[in-house]
Design a protein around this motif. Sequence first.
Motif, PDB file in Angstrom:
ATOM      1  N   VAL A  78     -29.190  35.032 -81.415  1.00 42.64           N
ATOM      2  CA  VAL A  78     -29.369  33.759 -82.109  1.00 42.64           C
ATOM      3  C   VAL A  78     -28.381  32.732 -81.558  1.00 42.64           C
ATOM      4  O   VAL A  78     -27.362  32.438 -82.157  1.00 42.64           O
ATOM      5  CB  VAL A  78     -29.179  33.943 -83.630  1.00 42.64           C
ATOM      6  N   VAL A  79     -28.686  32.231 -80.385  1.00 46.01           N
ATOM      7  CA  VAL A  79     -27.858  31.206 -79.745  1.00 46.01           C
ATOM      8  C   VAL A  79     -28.775  30.317 -78.919  1.00 46.01           C
ATOM      9  O   VAL A  79     -29.993  30.453 -78.974  1.00 46.01           O
ATOM     10  CB  VAL A  79     -26.769  31.832 -78.835  1.00 46.01           C
ATOM     11  N   GLN A  80     -28.196  29.455 -78.124  1.00 46.25           N
ATOM     12  CA  GLN A  80     -28.993  28.516 -77.341  1.00 46.25           C
ATOM     13  C   GLN A  80     -29.940  29.252 -76.414  1.00 46.25           C
ATOM     14  O   GLN A  80     -29.540  30.098 -75.615  1.00 46.25           O
ATOM     15  CB  GLN A  80     -28.068  27.611 -76.539  1.00 46.25           C
ATOM     16  N   LEU A  81     -31.238  28.947 -76.535  1.00 42.88           N
ATOM     17  CA  LEU A  81     -32.282  29.781 -75.942  1.00 42.88           C
ATOM     18  C   LEU A  81     -32.256  29.773 -74.412  1.00 42.88           C
ATOM     19  O   LEU A  81     -32.198  30.822 -73.784  1.00 42.88           O
ATOM     20  CB  LEU A  81     -33.645  29.316 -76.453  1.00 42.88           C
ATOM     21  N   ARG A  82     -32.314  28.607 -73.783  1.00 42.79           N
ATOM     22  CA  ARG A  82     -32.456  28.564 -72.333  1.00 42.79           C
ATOM     23  C   ARG A  82     -31.289  29.248 -71.630  1.00 42.79           C
ATOM     24  O   ARG A  82     -31.468  30.058 -70.708  1.00 42.79           O
ATOM     25  CB  ARG A  82     -32.569  27.120 -71.852  1.00 42.79           C
ATOM     26  N   ALA A  83     -30.060  28.952 -72.069  1.00 42.28           N
ATOM     27  CA  ALA A  83     -28.882  29.544 -71.433  1.00 42.28           C
ATOM     28  C   ALA A  83     -28.872  31.058 -71.596  1.00 42.28           C
ATOM     29  O   ALA A  83     -28.509  31.795 -70.665  1.00 42.28           O
ATOM     30  CB  ALA A  83     -27.613  28.928 -72.017  1.00 42.28           C
ATOM     31  N   GLN A  84     -29.267  31.540 -72.749  1.00 45.91           N
ATOM     32  CA  GLN A  84     -29.255  32.971 -72.976  1.00 45.91           C
ATOM     33  C   GLN A  84     -30.332  33.675 -72.162  1.00 45.91           C
ATOM     34  O   GLN A  84     -30.121  34.781 -71.666  1.00 45.91           O
ATOM     35  CB  GLN A  84     -29.431  33.266 -74.463  1.00 45.91           C
ATOM     36  N   LEU A  85     -31.498  33.062 -72.030  1.00 49.00           N
ATOM     37  CA  LEU A  85     -32.543  33.660 -71.211  1.00 49.00           C
ATOM     38  C   LEU A  85     -32.076  33.791 -69.764  1.00 49.00           C
ATOM     39  O   LEU A  85     -32.310  34.805 -69.110  1.00 49.00           O
ATOM     40  CB  LEU A  85     -33.822  32.820 -71.286  1.00 49.00           C
ATOM     41  N   ALA A  86     -31.428  32.750 -69.262  1.00 46.92           N
ATOM     42  CA  ALA A  86     -30.922  32.795 -67.891  1.00 46.92           C
ATOM     43  C   ALA A  86     -29.891  33.911 -67.726  1.00 46.92           C
ATOM     44  O   ALA A  86     -29.823  34.563 -66.679  1.00 46.92           O
ATOM     45  CB  ALA A  86     -30.319  31.440 -67.521  1.00 46.92           C
ATOM     46  N   ALA A  87     -29.069  34.136 -68.753  1.00 52.70           N
ATOM     47  CA  ALA A  87     -28.058  35.185 -68.688  1.00 52.70           C
ATOM     48  C   ALA A  87     -28.681  36.575 -68.819  1.00 52.70           C
ATOM     49  O   ALA A  87     -28.258  37.526 -68.159  1.00 52.70           O
ATOM     50  CB  ALA A  87     -27.011  34.970 -69.785  1.00 52.70           C
ATOM     51  N   LEU A  88     -29.701  36.694 -69.662  1.00 55.88           N
ATOM     52  CA  LEU A  88     -30.335  37.991 -69.892  1.00 55.88           C
ATOM     53  C   LEU A  88     -31.220  38.414 -68.725  1.00 55.88           C
ATOM     54  O   LEU A  88     -31.329  39.604 -68.420  1.00 55.88           O
ATOM     55  CB  LEU A  88     -31.165  37.943 -71.185  1.00 55.88           C
ATOM     56  N   LEU A  89     -31.865  37.440 -68.078  1.00 55.87           N
ATOM     57  CA  LEU A  89     -32.737  37.740 -66.940  1.00 55.87           C
ATOM     58  C   LEU A  89     -31.902  37.582 -65.664  1.00 55.87           C
ATOM     59  O   LEU A  89     -31.890  36.533 -65.025  1.00 55.87           O
ATOM     60  CB  LEU A  89     -33.934  36.798 -66.934  1.00 55.87           C
ATOM     61  N   SER A  90     -31.225  38.644 -65.299  1.00 56.11           N
ATOM     62  CA  SER A  90     -30.296  38.592 -64.167  1.00 56.11           C
ATOM     63  C   SER A  90     -31.036  38.230 -62.872  1.00 56.11           C
ATOM     64  O   SER A  90     -32.059  38.828 -62.522  1.00 56.11           O
ATOM     65  CB  SER A  90     -29.615  39.951 -64.008  1.00 56.11           C
ATOM     66  N   GLY A  91     -30.502  37.231 -62.185  1.00 56.06           N
ATOM     67  CA  GLY A  91     -31.095  36.809 -60.928  1.00 56.06           C
ATOM     68  C   GLY A  91     -32.210  35.793 -61.078  1.00 56.06           C
ATOM     69  O   GLY A  91     -32.751  35.308 -60.074  1.00 56.06           O
ATOM     70  N   TRP A  92     -32.581  35.482 -62.301  1.00 54.99           N
ATOM     71  CA  TRP A  92     -33.655  34.522 -62.551  1.00 54.99           C
ATOM     72  C   TRP A  92     -33.071  33.125 -62.744  1.00 54.99           C
ATOM     73  O   TRP A  92     -31.918  32.956 -63.126  1.00 54.99           O
ATOM     74  CB  TRP A  92     -34.435  34.898 -63.817  1.00 54.99           C
ATOM     75  N   SER A  93     -33.923  32.123 -62.530  1.00 54.81           N
ATOM     76  CA  SER A  93     -33.592  30.752 -62.893  1.00 54.81           C
ATOM     77  C   SER A  93     -34.529  30.340 -64.021  1.00 54.81           C
ATOM     78  O   SER A  93     -35.754  30.524 -63.936  1.00 54.81           O
ATOM     79  CB  SER A  93     -33.784  29.819 -61.689  1.00 54.81           C
ATOM     80  N   VAL A  94     -33.948  29.822 -65.114  1.00 58.80           N
ATOM     81  CA  VAL A  94     -34.746  29.376 -66.262  1.00 58.80           C
ATOM     82  C   VAL A  94     -34.454  27.899 -66.494  1.00 58.80           C
ATOM     83  O   VAL A  94     -33.297  27.516 -66.691  1.00 58.80           O
ATOM     84  CB  VAL A  94     -34.424  30.189 -67.532  1.00 58.80           C
ATOM     85  N   VAL A  95     -35.497  27.076 -66.439  1.00 58.05           N
ATOM     86  CA  VAL A  95     -35.344  25.628 -66.566  1.00 58.05           C
ATOM     87  C   VAL A  95     -36.228  25.128 -67.705  1.00 58.05           C
ATOM     88  O   VAL A  95     -37.374  25.572 -67.854  1.00 58.05           O
ATOM     89  CB  VAL A  95     -35.734  24.911 -65.249  1.00 58.05           C
ATOM     90  N   TYR A  96     -35.669  24.220 -68.504  1.00 60.66           N
ATOM     91  CA  TYR A  96     -36.430  23.632 -69.616  1.00 60.66           C
ATOM     92  C   TYR A  96     -36.891  22.230 -69.240  1.00 60.66           C
ATOM     93  O   TYR A  96     -36.095  21.400 -68.784  1.00 60.66           O
ATOM     94  CB  TYR A  96     -35.567  23.572 -70.879  1.00 60.66           C
ATOM     95  N   ASP A  97     -38.181  21.977 -69.442  1.00 59.95           N
ATOM     96  CA  ASP A  97     -38.764  20.659 -69.194  1.00 59.95           C
ATOM     97  C   ASP A  97     -38.923  19.956 -70.534  1.00 59.95           C
ATOM     98  O   ASP A  97     -39.836  20.273 -71.309  1.00 59.95           O
ATOM     99  CB  ASP A  97     -40.122  20.814 -68.497  1.00 59.95           C
ATOM    100  N   ALA A  98     -38.040  19.009 -70.825  1.00 62.26           N
ATOM    101  CA  ALA A  98     -38.067  18.321 -72.122  1.00 62.26           C
ATOM    102  C   ALA A  98     -39.304  17.452 -72.268  1.00 62.26           C
ATOM    103  O   ALA A  98     -39.775  17.215 -73.382  1.00 62.26           O
ATOM    104  CB  ALA A  98     -36.807  17.472 -72.291  1.00 62.26           C
ATOM    105  N   ARG A  99     -39.855  16.986 -71.153  1.00 63.94           N
ATOM    106  CA  ARG A  99     -41.033  16.110 -71.222  1.00 63.94           C
ATOM    107  C   ARG A  99     -42.259  16.880 -71.715  1.00 63.94           C
ATOM    108  O   ARG A  99     -43.033  16.396 -72.536  1.00 63.94           O
ATOM    109  CB  ARG A  99     -41.310  15.511 -69.846  1.00 63.94           C
ATOM    110  N   LEU A 100     -42.415  18.108 -71.218  1.00 66.74           N
ATOM    111  CA  LEU A 100     -43.567  18.928 -71.610  1.00 66.74           C
ATOM    112  C   LEU A 100     -43.225  19.948 -72.694  1.00 66.74           C
ATOM    113  O   LEU A 100     -44.118  20.604 -73.217  1.00 66.74           O
ATOM    114  CB  LEU A 100     -44.119  19.666 -70.382  1.00 66.74           C
ATOM    115  N   ASN A 101     -41.927  20.087 -72.991  1.00 66.50           N
ATOM    116  CA  ASN A 101     -41.454  21.095 -73.952  1.00 66.50           C
ATOM    117  C   ASN A 101     -41.895  22.499 -73.509  1.00 66.50           C
ATOM    118  O   ASN A 101     -42.445  23.272 -74.285  1.00 66.50           O
ATOM    119  CB  ASN A 101     -41.970  20.799 -75.368  1.00 66.50           C
TER     120      ASN A 101
END
Length: 279
Positions: A78-101
Amino acid sequence: MTKRSQLIYIKSAHRILGTPGDFQIRLPHGLIKLDRPGRIKVTPIDAVLNRSWYSIQSNSNSFQLFDGSATSTVTIPVVQLRAQLAALLSGWSVVYDARLNKLSFQPPNDSKSYKFIFLSYSCELLGFALSQQPTASFASPLVSSIPIKMNREGAVVIHCDLPKTKGSVIDNFSSPAFVESNVLVKISIESPPFDNISFKANSTDLHSFYITAQHVHDLHLWVTDENNRALELPYDWSLTLRIDYFEGPDPLGELQKSVESLKDYVKLIILSDGKLSPP
């Protein structure tokens, strides 16, 4: 027929079992009880809950990642979603598009093809439907197919195990079929996160119903969203019920019985060609 009424204020903090979101209370003996044959009508008057639960809960906090040979479970804290996904998925890049949500997922630069497998409503947090099992590779990054949904609840539904009269309340929250319902009241969420959600009945008693019992000792109350998913409430909340007792002979009911008897007698006269004597 005589009528009497009472108000009962219920606070989840004084439960005998359970949590704020699912609890049982015990009423003093005879508190809800008919003194003579009759009917009991129950009406929710008001309720106040705090919208303090998180979108990520135990029934929506994980998904599985299959890399072609092994499956791993990713559990979102239960913390900030995008940053945690990037940390949990090792080697992945996770980017949030605020325009399209939406979220985009770039897998590692390897030869593997990855598959997301959703077993719960964590799919909404990532922007996918529960039935989807989207795939991705380094050459083909993955993008949410639908906008992500962080405020997953549109309503708070308070349930209670009161024995309602048949057909007084039905719902199809859990399946396409409409079934007898334990819903006490459904409250639309119009308040921002961490503010109070309030319900106040109007004068038309739209939420009233009769129960089949002559007395009530224990009550089981629990809270879900409009999709029948349990809400893990961290704070206690309160509810007010109005209990109306209708005791003794029911003149309207007796009149209805007389009308039905008269209808039956008229049918008999017609069938007997008018040979019956008056009752």
